[in-house]
Design an enzyme around this catalytic site. Structure first.
Site, PDB file in Angstrom:
ATOM      1  N   GLU A  90       0.330 -12.663   9.152  1.00 33.34           N
ATOM      2  CA  GLU A  90       1.609 -13.252   8.763  1.00 33.34           C
ATOM      3  C   GLU A  90       2.766 -12.466   9.361  1.00 33.34           C
ATOM      4  O   GLU A  90       2.686 -11.257   9.554  1.00 33.34           O
ATOM      5  CB  GLU A  90       1.724 -13.264   7.245  1.00 33.34           C
ATOM      6  CG  GLU A  90       0.994 -14.445   6.653  1.00 33.34           C
ATOM      7  CD  GLU A  90       0.507 -14.194   5.254  1.00 33.34           C
ATOM      8  OE1 GLU A  90       0.693 -15.084   4.419  1.00 33.34           O
ATOM      9  OE2 GLU A  90      -0.058 -13.122   4.995  1.00 33.34           O
ATOM     10  N   CYS A 105       9.732  -9.167  10.165  1.00 29.40           N
ATOM     11  CA  CYS A 105       8.821  -8.228   9.512  1.00 29.40           C
ATOM     12  C   CYS A 105       7.452  -8.486  10.118  1.00 29.40           C
ATOM     13  O   CYS A 105       6.861  -9.545   9.890  1.00 29.40           O
ATOM     14  CB  CYS A 105       8.842  -8.506   8.005  1.00 29.40           C
ATOM     15  SG  CYS A 105       7.648  -7.546   7.073  1.00 29.40           S
ATOM     16  N   CYS A 112      -6.031  -4.065   6.060  1.00 25.93           N
ATOM     17  CA  CYS A 112      -5.565  -2.669   6.026  1.00 25.93           C
ATOM     18  C   CYS A 112      -6.609  -1.826   5.307  1.00 25.93           C
ATOM     19  O   CYS A 112      -7.132  -2.225   4.264  1.00 25.93           O
ATOM     20  CB  CYS A 112      -4.231  -2.574   5.291  1.00 25.93           C
ATOM     21  SG  CYS A 112      -3.571  -0.887   5.240  1.00 25.93           S
ATOM     22  N   CYS A 116      -4.095   0.137  -1.031  1.00 25.58           N
ATOM     23  CA  CYS A 116      -3.283   0.508  -2.195  1.00 25.58           C
ATOM     24  C   CYS A 116      -3.509  -0.516  -3.311  1.00 25.58           C
ATOM     25  O   CYS A 116      -3.688  -1.703  -3.041  1.00 25.58           O
ATOM     26  CB  CYS A 116      -1.812   0.546  -1.813  1.00 25.58           C
ATOM     27  SG  CYS A 116      -1.476   1.651  -0.440  1.00 25.58           S
ATOM     28  N   CYS A 119      -1.298  -3.883  -3.515  1.00 27.39           N
ATOM     29  CA  CYS A 119      -0.977  -4.642  -2.311  1.00 27.39           C
ATOM     30  C   CYS A 119      -2.020  -5.700  -1.984  1.00 27.39           C
ATOM     31  O   CYS A 119      -3.223  -5.407  -1.954  1.00 27.39           O
ATOM     32  CB  CYS A 119      -0.834  -3.661  -1.139  1.00 27.39           C
ATOM     33  SG  CYS A 119      -0.576  -4.478   0.438  1.00 27.39           S
ATOM     34  N   CYS A 331       7.402  -8.440  -0.121  1.00 28.06           N
ATOM     35  CA  CYS A 331       6.600  -7.243   0.158  1.00 28.06           C
ATOM     36  C   CYS A 331       5.302  -7.268  -0.628  1.00 28.06           C
ATOM     37  O   CYS A 331       5.301  -7.503  -1.823  1.00 28.06           O
ATOM     38  CB  CYS A 331       7.346  -5.990  -0.274  1.00 28.06           C
ATOM     39  SG  CYS A 331       8.881  -5.786   0.564  1.00 28.06           S
TER      40      CYS A 331
HETATM   41  N1  SAH Z   1       1.380  -0.125   5.389  1.00 27.67           N
HETATM   42  C1  SAH Z   1       2.732   0.225   5.461  1.00 27.67           C
HETATM   43  C2  SAH Z   1       3.621  -0.923   5.881  1.00 27.67           C
HETATM   44  C3  SAH Z   1       3.404  -2.269   5.218  1.00 27.67           C
HETATM   45  S1  SAH Z   1       3.736  -2.500   3.516  1.00 27.67           S
HETATM   46  C4  SAH Z   1       3.214   0.803   4.152  1.00 27.67           C
HETATM   47  O1  SAH Z   1       2.499   0.703   3.177  1.00 27.67           O
HETATM   48  O2  SAH Z   1       4.280   1.394   4.156  1.00 27.67           O
HETATM   49  C5  SAH Z   1       5.485  -2.702   3.343  1.00 27.67           C
HETATM   50  C6  SAH Z   1       6.002  -2.251   1.966  1.00 27.67           C
HETATM   51  O3  SAH Z   1       5.680  -3.201   0.927  1.00 27.67           O
HETATM   52  C7  SAH Z   1       5.396  -0.926   1.519  1.00 27.67           C
HETATM   53  O4  SAH Z   1       6.392  -0.071   1.043  1.00 27.67           O
HETATM   54  C8  SAH Z   1       4.484  -1.374   0.423  1.00 27.67           C
HETATM   55  O5  SAH Z   1       4.177  -0.331  -0.428  1.00 27.67           O
HETATM   56  C9  SAH Z   1       5.251  -2.497  -0.215  1.00 27.67           C
HETATM   57  N2  SAH Z   1       4.442  -3.323  -1.141  1.00 27.67           N
HETATM   58  C10 SAH Z   1       3.091  -3.499  -1.144  1.00 27.67           C
HETATM   59  N3  SAH Z   1       2.725  -4.306  -2.157  1.00 27.67           N
HETATM   60  C11 SAH Z   1       3.846  -4.636  -2.833  1.00 27.67           C
HETATM   61  C12 SAH Z   1       4.119  -5.469  -3.970  1.00 27.67           C
HETATM   62  N4  SAH Z   1       3.147  -6.116  -4.600  1.00 27.67           N
HETATM   63  N5  SAH Z   1       5.413  -5.580  -4.368  1.00 27.67           N
HETATM   64  C13 SAH Z   1       6.415  -4.953  -3.692  1.00 27.67           C
HETATM   65  N6  SAH Z   1       6.216  -4.195  -2.605  1.00 27.67           N
HETATM   66  C14 SAH Z   1       4.941  -4.017  -2.184  1.00 27.67           C
HETATM   67 FE1  SF4 Z   2      -1.946  -1.033   3.594  1.00 27.22          FE
HETATM   68 FE2  SF4 Z   2      -0.666  -2.500   1.760  1.00 27.22          FE
HETATM   69 FE3  SF4 Z   2      -1.051   0.113   1.341  1.00 27.22          FE
HETATM   70 FE4  SF4 Z   2       0.719  -0.703   3.231  1.00 27.22          FE
HETATM   71  S1  SF4 Z   2       0.854  -1.047   1.014  1.00 27.22           S
HETATM   72  S2  SF4 Z   2      -0.861   0.908   3.411  1.00 27.22           S
HETATM   73  S3  SF4 Z   2      -0.332  -2.557   3.964  1.00 27.22           S
HETATM   74  S4  SF4 Z   2      -2.684  -1.460   1.512  1.00 27.22           S
END
Ligand code: SAH
Ligand code: SF4
Length: 339
Positions: A90, A105, A112, A116, A119, A331
């Site tokens: 996406e 973006c 990934c 986390c 996410c 995000c």
């Molecule tokens: N992997 C990288 C870049 C992609 S994520 C990273 O983690 O930084 C982009 C941002 O969206 C990150 O700060 C991530 O922590 C945040 N994010 C992930 N899941 C989210 C959610 N459910 N609500 C809000 N932000 C989220």
């Molecule tokens: Fe990967 Fe999502 Fe964690 Fe960013 S926030 S490092 S995309 S699992």
């Protein structure tokens, strides 16, 4: 069949050479691809019909398909793009109030590995890296579809950009040189891959580094991000300091706010203490719900209280505007799937 999108001027010259055309033709094609974002070779109207026919025999503009396009009520557009091997990612286009700024973006990987807990992307696991061409094709797809010129790029889509660093750096170079997007208009976001952060410091990167911190201490971060077991907040602190020292650039700290977990007064105080000697701005991201867990977004009141406490420590704090939540483009909501 060659794909023109993603080729450097030199690579396009190899094609025009093979057709016994002048180097000037290569320059024209390059402009059509990167600045005018055509969909078809036939739209390159300053090339003769005969030359276009010859070019069409051996090349095409792109091999990426827009599989789904969704437009949010706030103007955000989310695309699901498909690469020739069938993998999808996406890409999101955000227009902020100031219409002159169009931010793409982009994704850096399919899936990934960092996984986390909050996410949606992480839930799929790691599928593969994107090549630098596949990364820039995302911006070209947006430009071709909208007819607009992207002015800013953030690596905040799917994937961990620092675990695909060579392709990300090469894509940034092309954004800079071919798309004429200045280094300061590029942002790389990382979950905190310490060795690669040190490498960016050595390279004296002049783009913005955003660090997804999300927690005020080791215990809370461990719950949210497994990566904390590998590169903990202590090593992250050292890496951030080193980055600021070497590049002179201010870091952006991203801090997800989850109700009852990391949004307390105590958390705000600990966070301020942890960041007191780091030159940074703080971006608070109220949690966006995803299907796979039961975290909740804090109330606006507690978001504002948290912001106030941090501001008190002398930092600049912003709350990230939610974009495109009605189409799951906000995000952490990117899954890279149709449903
Ligand atoms: N992997 C990288 C870049 C992609 S994520 C990273 O983690 O930084 C982009 C941002 O969206 C990150 O700060 C991530 O922590 C945040 N994010 C992930 N899941 C989210 C959610 N459910 N609500 C809000 N932000 C989220
Ligand atoms: Fe990967 Fe999502 Fe964690 Fe960013 S926030 S490092 S995309 S699992």
């Amino acid at each position: 069949m060659k794909t023109l999108s993603g080729l450097s001027l030199k690579e396009i010259e190899e094609i025009t050479d093979s057709l016994k055309a002048s180097k000037f033709r290569a320059r024209q094609i390059h402009n059509w691809i990167y600045l005018k974002s055509v969909k078809e070779i036939d739209e390159m109207t300053d090339l003769s019909v005969k030359f276009r026919e010859e070019l069409k025999q051996i090349a095409r503009v792109s091999d990426v398909k827009i599989k789904v396009k969704q437009v949010s009520s706030d103007g955000t557009i989310k695309y699901l793009l498909e690469y020739p091997d069938g993998e999808c990612v996406e890409t999101v286009l955000m227009r902020f109030d100031n219409r002159a700024n169009l931010t793409a973006c982009v994704s850096s990987q399919v899936g990934c590995a960092v996984n986390c807990s909050f996410c949606a992307t992480g839930k799929r696991g790691f599928i593969r890296n994107l090549s630098y061409k596949e990364i820039i094709e995302q911006v070209l797809s947006i430009q071709r579809d909208t007819g607009l010129k992207v002015t800013n790029v953030v690596f905040m889509g799917q994937g961990e950009p620092l675990l695909n660093l060579d392709n990300v750096l090469k894509a940034m170079e092309i954004f800079n040189e071919n798309f004429q997007i200045g280094a300061r208009r590029l942002t790389v976001s990382t979950s905190g891959i310490v060795p690669q952060m040190n490498k960016l410091a050595e390279l004296d990167m002049q783009s913005t580094l955003a660090v997804s911190l999300h927690a005020p201490n080791h215990e809370i971060r461990k719950k949210l991000m497994q990566i904390e077991n590998k590169y903990d907040m202590k090593s992250l602190h050292t890496a951030m300091k080193n980055y600021v020292d070497k590049t002179g650039r201010r870091i952006t700290i991203e801090y997800l706010l989850i109700k009852g977990l990391n949004d307390t007064i105590q958390s705000a105080k600990e966070l301020a203490e942890y960041l007191h000697d780091i030159k940074c701005n703080i971006n608070l991201i109220p949690y966006n719900p995803t299907a796979d867990n039961d975290y909740q977004r804090p109330s606006n009141n507690s978001i504002m209280k948290f912001k106030y406490l941090l501001e008190h420590s002398g930092k600049k704090v912003t709350v990230r505007l939610e974009r495109g939540a009605d189409i799951d483009a906000a995000c952490g909501q990117l899954k890279g799937k149709v449903s």
